[in-house]
Write a protein that holds these residues in place. Sequence first.
Motif, PDB file in Angstrom:
ATOM      1  N   PRO A   1     -19.096  31.356  -1.110  1.00  0.00           N
ATOM      2  CA  PRO A   1     -19.787  30.071  -1.234  1.00  0.00           C
ATOM      3  C   PRO A   1     -20.679  29.747  -0.041  1.00  0.00           C
ATOM      4  N   LYS A   2     -21.602  28.813  -0.296  1.00  0.00           N
ATOM      5  CA  LYS A   2     -22.377  28.142   0.751  1.00  0.00           C
ATOM      6  C   LYS A   2     -22.995  29.106   1.777  1.00  0.00           C
ATOM      7  N   VAL A   3     -23.640  30.132   1.272  1.00  0.00           N
ATOM      8  CA  VAL A   3     -24.362  31.059   2.140  1.00  0.00           C
ATOM      9  C   VAL A   3     -25.715  30.437   2.473  1.00  0.00           C
ATOM     10  N   ASN A   4     -26.025  30.346   3.753  1.00  0.00           N
ATOM     11  CA  ASN A   4     -27.213  29.625   4.189  1.00  0.00           C
ATOM     12  C   ASN A   4     -28.406  30.510   4.519  1.00  0.00           C
ATOM     13  N   ASP A   5     -28.149  31.736   4.988  1.00  0.00           N
ATOM     14  CA  ASP A   5     -29.259  32.580   5.433  1.00  0.00           C
ATOM     15  C   ASP A   5     -28.822  34.045   5.400  1.00  0.00           C
ATOM     16  N   ALA A   6     -29.736  34.927   5.803  1.00  0.00           N
ATOM     17  CA  ALA A   6     -29.458  36.359   5.759  1.00  0.00           C
ATOM     18  C   ALA A   6     -28.327  36.747   6.703  1.00  0.00           C
ATOM     19  N   GLY A   7     -28.186  36.025   7.798  1.00  0.00           N
ATOM     20  CA  GLY A   7     -27.091  36.306   8.721  1.00  0.00           C
ATOM     21  C   GLY A   7     -25.740  36.121   8.058  1.00  0.00           C
ATOM     22  N   ASP A   8     -25.628  35.075   7.219  1.00  0.00           N
ATOM     23  CA  ASP A   8     -24.386  34.858   6.477  1.00  0.00           C
ATOM     24  C   ASP A   8     -24.127  36.006   5.508  1.00  0.00           C
TER      25      ASP A   8
ATOM     26  N   GLN B   1     -20.096  42.572   6.095  1.00  0.00           N
ATOM     27  CA  GLN B   1     -19.266  43.264   7.086  1.00  0.00           C
ATOM     28  C   GLN B   1     -17.780  43.030   6.823  1.00  0.00           C
ATOM     29  N   ARG B   2     -17.438  41.831   6.400  1.00  0.00           N
ATOM     30  CA  ARG B   2     -16.032  41.513   6.135  1.00  0.00           C
ATOM     31  C   ARG B   2     -15.489  42.256   4.910  1.00  0.00           C
ATOM     32  N   LEU B   3     -16.387  42.812   4.107  1.00  0.00           N
ATOM     33  CA  LEU B   3     -15.972  43.577   2.928  1.00  0.00           C
ATOM     34  C   LEU B   3     -16.044  45.081   3.171  1.00  0.00           C
ATOM     35  N   HIS B   4     -16.091  45.485   4.431  1.00  0.00           N
ATOM     36  CA  HIS B   4     -16.289  46.906   4.740  1.00  0.00           C
ATOM     37  C   HIS B   4     -15.168  47.784   4.174  1.00  0.00           C
ATOM     38  N   ALA B   5     -13.969  47.229   4.016  1.00  0.00           N
ATOM     39  CA  ALA B   5     -12.839  48.022   3.537  1.00  0.00           C
ATOM     40  C   ALA B   5     -12.746  48.066   2.017  1.00  0.00           C
ATOM     41  N   ALA B   6     -13.600  47.325   1.331  1.00  0.00           N
ATOM     42  CA  ALA B   6     -13.556  47.295  -0.131  1.00  0.00           C
ATOM     43  C   ALA B   6     -14.066  48.613  -0.700  1.00  0.00           C
ATOM     44  N   PRO B   7     -13.632  48.985  -1.902  1.00  0.00           N
ATOM     45  CA  PRO B   7     -14.149  50.214  -2.523  1.00  0.00           C
ATOM     46  C   PRO B   7     -15.651  50.087  -2.797  1.00  0.00           C
ATOM     47  N   PRO B   8     -16.353  51.207  -2.915  1.00  0.00           N
ATOM     48  CA  PRO B   8     -17.814  51.176  -3.067  1.00  0.00           C
ATOM     49  C   PRO B   8     -18.299  50.351  -4.256  1.00  0.00           C
ATOM     50  N   HIS B   9     -17.509  50.281  -5.329  1.00  0.00           N
ATOM     51  CA  HIS B   9     -17.991  49.580  -6.522  1.00  0.00           C
ATOM     52  C   HIS B   9     -17.960  48.065  -6.358  1.00  0.00           C
ATOM     53  N   THR B  10     -17.245  47.557  -5.381  1.00  0.00           N
ATOM     54  CA  THR B  10     -17.134  46.106  -5.202  1.00  0.00           C
ATOM     55  C   THR B  10     -18.417  45.569  -4.577  1.00  0.00           C
ATOM     56  N   ARG B  11     -19.070  44.684  -5.311  1.00  0.00           N
ATOM     57  CA  ARG B  11     -20.336  44.114  -4.858  1.00  0.00           C
ATOM     58  C   ARG B  11     -20.122  42.733  -4.237  1.00  0.00           C
ATOM     59  N   LEU B  12     -21.145  42.262  -3.559  1.00  0.00           N
ATOM     60  CA  LEU B  12     -21.141  40.921  -2.963  1.00  0.00           C
ATOM     61  C   LEU B  12     -22.054  40.020  -3.785  1.00  0.00           C
ATOM     62  N   TRP B  13     -21.496  38.919  -4.258  1.00  0.00           N
ATOM     63  CA  TRP B  13     -22.272  37.866  -4.911  1.00  0.00           C
ATOM     64  C   TRP B  13     -22.229  36.638  -4.009  1.00  0.00           C
ATOM     65  N   THR B  14     -23.318  35.885  -3.958  1.00  0.00           N
ATOM     66  CA  THR B  14     -23.345  34.702  -3.104  1.00  0.00           C
ATOM     67  C   THR B  14     -23.811  33.475  -3.882  1.00  0.00           C
ATOM     68  N   MET B  15     -23.265  32.323  -3.487  1.00  0.00           N
ATOM     69  CA  MET B  15     -23.660  31.047  -4.073  1.00  0.00           C
ATOM     70  C   MET B  15     -24.909  30.529  -3.371  1.00  0.00           C
ATOM     71  N   ILE B  16     -25.858  30.041  -4.157  1.00  0.00           N
ATOM     72  CA  ILE B  16     -27.020  29.329  -3.632  1.00  0.00           C
ATOM     73  C   ILE B  16     -26.769  27.855  -3.929  1.00  0.00           C
ATOM     74  N   GLU B  17     -26.354  27.104  -2.894  1.00  0.00           N
ATOM     75  CA  GLU B  17     -25.891  25.738  -3.161  1.00  0.00           C
ATOM     76  C   GLU B  17     -26.056  24.790  -1.978  1.00  0.00           C
ATOM     77  N   THR B  18     -26.811  25.181  -0.966  1.00  0.00           N
ATOM     78  CA  THR B  18     -27.009  24.292   0.183  1.00  0.00           C
ATOM     79  C   THR B  18     -28.496  24.020   0.408  1.00  0.00           C
ATOM     80  N   ALA B  19     -28.762  22.892   1.031  1.00  0.00           N
ATOM     81  CA  ALA B  19     -30.147  22.540   1.336  1.00  0.00           C
ATOM     82  C   ALA B  19     -30.774  23.571   2.275  1.00  0.00           C
ATOM     83  N   LYS B  20     -29.991  24.057   3.221  1.00  0.00           N
ATOM     84  CA  LYS B  20     -30.520  25.054   4.153  1.00  0.00           C
ATOM     85  C   LYS B  20     -30.905  26.341   3.431  1.00  0.00           C
TER      86      LYS B  20
END
Length: 292
Positions: free
Chosen positions: A99-106, A112-131
């Motif tokens: 949730p609440k990802v504000n920029d590319a740094g997030d 990086q926090r998903l580095h241990a996940a298997p290769p098939h696990t993707r990252l989805w992000t919420m677009i929900e903040t003014a920033k």
Amino acid sequence: MTVDVANRPRRSALYMPASNAKAVEKARTLPADVIILDLEDAVAPESKPAAREAAVAAVQAGGFGDREVVIRVNGLDTPWGAEDLAAAAEAGPDAVLVPKVNDAGDVRLYDQRLHAAPPHTRLWTMIETAKAAFHLWEMAEAAHGTRLSAWVMGVNDFAKEMRARQTPDRAPFLPLLTLSVAAARAHGLAILDGVHNDIEDLEALEAVCVQGVDFGFDGKTLIHPKHLEICNRVFSPSPEDIAWSRAVIAAFNAPENSGKGALRVDGKMAERLHLAQAERLVAVAEAIAARG
């Protein structure tokens, strides 16, 4: 049938509270393209540790068929976020929604926090903040070199930050919705529209689903199974569109049209760009049909 990830149907993505064992079990039988096991908004603070364990157990148990399974975690700025991410990475769902990802740094931090996940696990992000509205391009661009593969619109949270009214035509959010789809498409991301809050107003739901198709969304997030039929129907290619797409493909594949950049197909002008659109639409339609 093996479905290309880029053509995978995502017409309906249903949030289910991971803390509700009966709801999670029901999710295995529902006609949703995506099941989102929610640890965030749908779960009370005192239930979050148990919900985390339940989500991991549900993913590991499987039984969701060809449905895409996603775990929505709490943000890293909460007491539960770090443990949620570690547990989700170990469970290895199709994707982890943050949730609440504000920029590319997030984006890169969560990646990086998903580095241990298997290769098939993707990252989805919420677009929900003014920033986030002012960092759409750089966030989408971060898909190159990370697990990022999809965006989910969080209009409720965006409205809260903006102090905006959620009108039936969603006029206050049209710039955000349009620019989000454009940025997502520019960098190859899937993108899902936000939820419809009124569970009983199915006429209004259908209207916003049609609006979502017009915008170019792949599908819509939902908060109730009652919304699945309408959402799946509206976001499915129509028989007329499928027929025309097949005609376009056949016309460009005809030997006499080899090398041509534009053709007349059923009274309409079709260019090479329409061929690419037609091929994708038919691929999605075939993937939907294969689900029965």
